[in-house]
Design an enzyme around this catalytic site. Structure first.
Site, PDB file in Angstrom:
ATOM      1  N   GLU A 137      -6.044  -6.048 -45.063  1.00  0.00           N
ATOM      2  CA  GLU A 137      -6.322  -4.858 -44.256  1.00  0.00           C
ATOM      3  C   GLU A 137      -5.538  -3.648 -44.728  1.00  0.00           C
ATOM      4  OE1 GLU A 137      -6.255  -7.467 -40.139  1.00  0.00           O
ATOM      5  OE2 GLU A 137      -4.749  -5.941 -40.516  1.00  0.00           O
ATOM      6  N   CYS A 178      -1.263   2.503 -43.756  1.00  0.00           N
ATOM      7  CA  CYS A 178      -0.468   1.277 -43.676  1.00  0.00           C
ATOM      8  C   CYS A 178      -1.109   0.291 -44.654  1.00  0.00           C
ATOM      9  CB  CYS A 178      -0.489   0.762 -42.243  1.00  0.00           C
ATOM     10  SG  CYS A 178       0.417  -0.763 -42.049  1.00  0.00           S
ATOM     11  N   CYS A 196       1.055 -14.363 -45.968  1.00  0.00           N
ATOM     12  CA  CYS A 196       2.503 -14.146 -46.113  1.00  0.00           C
ATOM     13  C   CYS A 196       3.229 -15.486 -46.027  1.00  0.00           C
ATOM     14  CB  CYS A 196       2.997 -13.209 -45.006  1.00  0.00           C
ATOM     15  SG  CYS A 196       4.721 -12.754 -45.187  1.00  0.00           S
ATOM     16  N   CYS A 231       6.832 -15.482 -39.795  1.00  0.00           N
ATOM     17  CA  CYS A 231       7.346 -14.950 -38.528  1.00  0.00           C
ATOM     18  C   CYS A 231       6.411 -15.405 -37.405  1.00  0.00           C
ATOM     19  CB  CYS A 231       7.417 -13.429 -38.564  1.00  0.00           C
ATOM     20  SG  CYS A 231       8.425 -12.812 -39.907  1.00  0.00           S
ATOM     21  N   CYS A 271       3.585 -13.139 -35.659  1.00  0.00           N
ATOM     22  CA  CYS A 271       2.735 -12.347 -36.554  1.00  0.00           C
ATOM     23  C   CYS A 271       1.490 -13.132 -36.957  1.00  0.00           C
ATOM     24  CB  CYS A 271       3.556 -11.970 -37.775  1.00  0.00           C
ATOM     25  SG  CYS A 271       2.588 -11.277 -39.118  1.00  0.00           S
ATOM     26  N   CYS A 280      -0.895  -6.016 -37.030  1.00  0.00           N
ATOM     27  CA  CYS A 280      -0.963  -6.558 -38.390  1.00  0.00           C
ATOM     28  C   CYS A 280      -1.653  -7.918 -38.469  1.00  0.00           C
ATOM     29  CB  CYS A 280       0.469  -6.673 -38.900  1.00  0.00           C
ATOM     30  SG  CYS A 280       0.639  -7.569 -40.417  1.00  0.00           S
TER      31      CYS A 280
END
Ligand code: SF4
Length: 344
Positions: free
Chosen positions: A92, A105, A112, A116, A119, A330
């Protein structure tokens, strides 16, 4: 798959030109077409001869690919999905308009590794690093490309886990032969991957944002596994060795979870941790996600937390939520895409 031109320096492009049997100065022309005029196809590089363009297109791809999806919020925030060819996932990019600014952004990885717990990108696992071309494509393939004023490396992925490609993208963004942006227009956001954080602080002049979220190492570790490898105290010690009183700024992102990190005890620990550092703390409202136990702190609690920091010399603001109606947090839109691809 053909090599992409996007992301190459003029020097590298001169080599490309020679390989294609074209004069070396064609490399400088290609850089201008890509970064200054931001064309979307090799055929648009009209001061290169037609046979020259054909040779170039026979051996290389420009690297520009248009978004495969988009959504625009009632507040003007626009989210775009870009396909990542290598692994058939999507990432994105979000354009956030605000008064006289338009901030992009940008994503640096597909998925990832950092995991976390709050997220959605972290939930998807890691699919791969974005190439320099894929990072820059998020700027160039947008209709708004010439209206962008700022960028934050705050999209999907941990930019310091893909540092070589991110730093090369920053080189293109800031070089005179590239976008010609001031480093003051760029902020990199990280959870604090110390070795590359040091490289970034030594090698770049852009701003830094650190995802902090809890001043107590054990509590932070419960939602951010990276804390085990890179202790927050060491991250702060490192940052304190650099000067943030001039052009370069450091800020701390602090997502507010009710009952987890929003008490006076947390505010006071944060004040102690950041004392002596010229910085800003951004408090962020949390958008609830499935299977995560905490909800966002209330507005009153956030305001009290903010006021406690401000009255103790730490500049603190509550960040306005943007694009809520299009899932701008996100990883949410790409998460949907990637899931439906898998299911489909
Ligand atoms: Fe990765 Fe950032 Fe999400 Fe953590 S918050 S999992 S570093 S994308």
């Amino acid at each position: 798959m053909k090599e992409k031109l996007l992301g190459k320096t003029p020097e590298e492009l001169r080599e490309v030109a020679l390989k294609c049997g074209l004069p070396a100065f064609t490399g400088t022309q290609i850089a201008q077409w890509m970064y200054v005029k931001r064309v979307r196809s090799i055929d648009d590089m009209t001061n290169i001869s037609k046979p020259g363009r054909e040779k170039l297109a026979g051996m290389y791809d420009l690297g520009v690919s248009l978004p495969i999806g988009s959504a625009v919020s009632s507040d003007g925030t626009a989210k775009y999905l870009f396909k990542v060819d290598e692994n058939d996932t999507a990432v994105e990019a979000v354009v956030i308009p605000d008064a006289d600014r338009k901030t992009l952004c940008v994503s640096s990885q597909s998925g990832c590794k950092m995991g976390c717990k709050f997220c959605m990108t972290g939930r998807q696992g890691f699919h791969g690093n974005l190439s320099v071309a894929e990072i820059l494509n998020q700027f160039i393939a947008l209709d708004e490309t010439f209206e962008l004023t700022n960028t934050v490396f705050m999209g999907m992925g941990e930019p310091l886990d893909n540092y070589d490609n991110v730093s090369k993208a920053i080189e293109v963004l800031t070089a005179d032969w590239g976008f010609g942006w001031s480093p003051k227009r760029i902020t990199l956001s990280s959870i604090g991957v110390i070795p590359n954080l040091k490289k970034y602080l030594d090698g770049q002049k852009c701003h830094l944002a650190i995802s902090l979220h809890n001043p107590f190492p054990d509590e932070r570790e419960s939602i951010m596994p990276v804390q085990k490898a890179y202790n927050l105290y060491d991250v702060i010690d490192l940052i304190k060795q650099y000067d943030f009183t001039g052009q370069r700024r450091v800020s701390f992102e602090y997502t507010m979870f009710s009952g987890f990190n929003d008490t006076k005890r947390h505010a006071d620990a944060l004040i102690r941790l950041l004392r002596g550092l010229e910085c800003r703390v951004n408090l962020i409202r949390f958008h609830k996600i499935p299977d995560f136990p905490y909800e966002s702190s209330s507005q009153v609690v956030m305001e009290n937390f903010r006021d406690r920091l401000n009255s103790n010399g730490i500049t603190c603001t509550i960040r306005a939520s943007r694009g809520e109606d299009i899932l701008a947090a996100c990883g949410m839109l790409a998460g949907r895409h990637n899931k439906s691809e898998k299911n489909g």
